[in-house]
Design an enzyme around this catalytic site. Sequence first.
Site, short mmCIF file in Angstrom:
data_model
loop_
_atom_site.label_atom_id
_atom_site.label_comp_id
_atom_site.label_asym_id
_atom_site.label_seq_id
_atom_site.Cartn_x
_atom_site.Cartn_y
_atom_site.Cartn_z
CG HIS A 1 -55.96 -14.33 13.03
ND1 HIS A 1 -55.59 -12.93 13.19
CD2 HIS A 1 -55.19 -14.68 11.17
CE1 HIS A 1 -54.67 -12.44 11.81
NE2 HIS A 1 -54.91 -12.90 10.78
CD GLU B 1 -51.35 -13.72 9.14
OE1 GLU B 1 -51.55 -13.57 7.76
OE2 GLU B 1 -51.85 -14.31 9.98
CB SER C 1 -48.95 -5.48 4.21
OG SER C 1 -49.87 -4.64 5.10
N GLY D 1 -52.79 -5.32 8.38
CA GLY D 1 -53.14 -4.69 7.83
C GLY D 1 -53.40 -3.78 8.17
P1 13P Z 1 -53.47 -8.52 5.38
O1 13P Z 1 -52.89 -8.78 4.47
O2 13P Z 1 -54.78 -7.40 5.20
O3 13P Z 1 -52.74 -7.38 5.75
O4 13P Z 1 -53.46 -9.16 6.52
C1 13P Z 1 -52.57 -10.88 7.05
C2 13P Z 1 -53.55 -11.61 7.47
O5 13P Z 1 -53.32 -11.68 8.77
C3 13P Z 1 -54.00 -12.96 6.89
O6 13P Z 1 -54.74 -13.74 8.37
#
Ligand code: 13P
Length: 250
Positions: free
Chosen positions: A95, A167, A213, A173
Amino acid sequence: MRKKIVAGNWKMNNDLNESIELVNEIKKILLNREDVKVIVAPPFTALDRVSQLLSGTNIGLSAQNMCYEDSGAFTGAISAKMLKSVGCEYVILGHSERRTLFGETNSDINKKFKKAISEGLIPIFCIGETLEERESGKMKKVIKKQIKKGLKEISPENFEGTIVAYEPVWAIGTGKTATPEQAQEVHAFIRKLLKEMYSESLSESTIIQYGGSVKPENAGELMGQLDIDGALVGGACLKADSFANIVKNA
Ligand code: 13P
């Protein structure tokens, strides 16, 4: 056809009682859906209890990280075997928060991937570029490096059935989502790389989730793209109804 997989990464949220409450609500709304695979990834301290609460359901359990060592003097670390012993089937690896805040390298992630596979855990292998990398035109180079190094010496047999999660770091976030077109472009690129590394059939059968997000409002359009096979959700998975709406919109 690839079945959509929606996973909720709780990150460092929810103590034991809050975790029990959230998983009970999720169970009430999402129990035994056949069309979409649902996975939850609570913090380590709640895995055992959440696992018991999910027993007999088809909701999958994932950890958020693990160590590549088996056992020994690694204070604070958790092994793949420990995760298996509390009922985990999946583990999120690489991650971006682990990479940026805790200094995990592609080579660490590769060791974790190998260990997870050898212990029978399914990796959810995360990759993604920063805003600076995207804006300076290095995006594809970065993604390629993460994939090549993260999956180094992973055979087709061992790669099969694992999950990739794209991601973009700038979308995590931040409330800034990649547009469906931006996400699709990278997903297609990842699938092409997997085809070159493995085979067309393996690349076509691999689940590639999008994360960053994801919300009920954008989930349908994102997951409606040809190469987007699900979502890895952060903030919006902490409320059962918004997580459930993302699953429904998948
Ligand atoms: P958000 O959905 O809060 O942007 O986070 C995504 C994430 O990092 C999932 O692993």
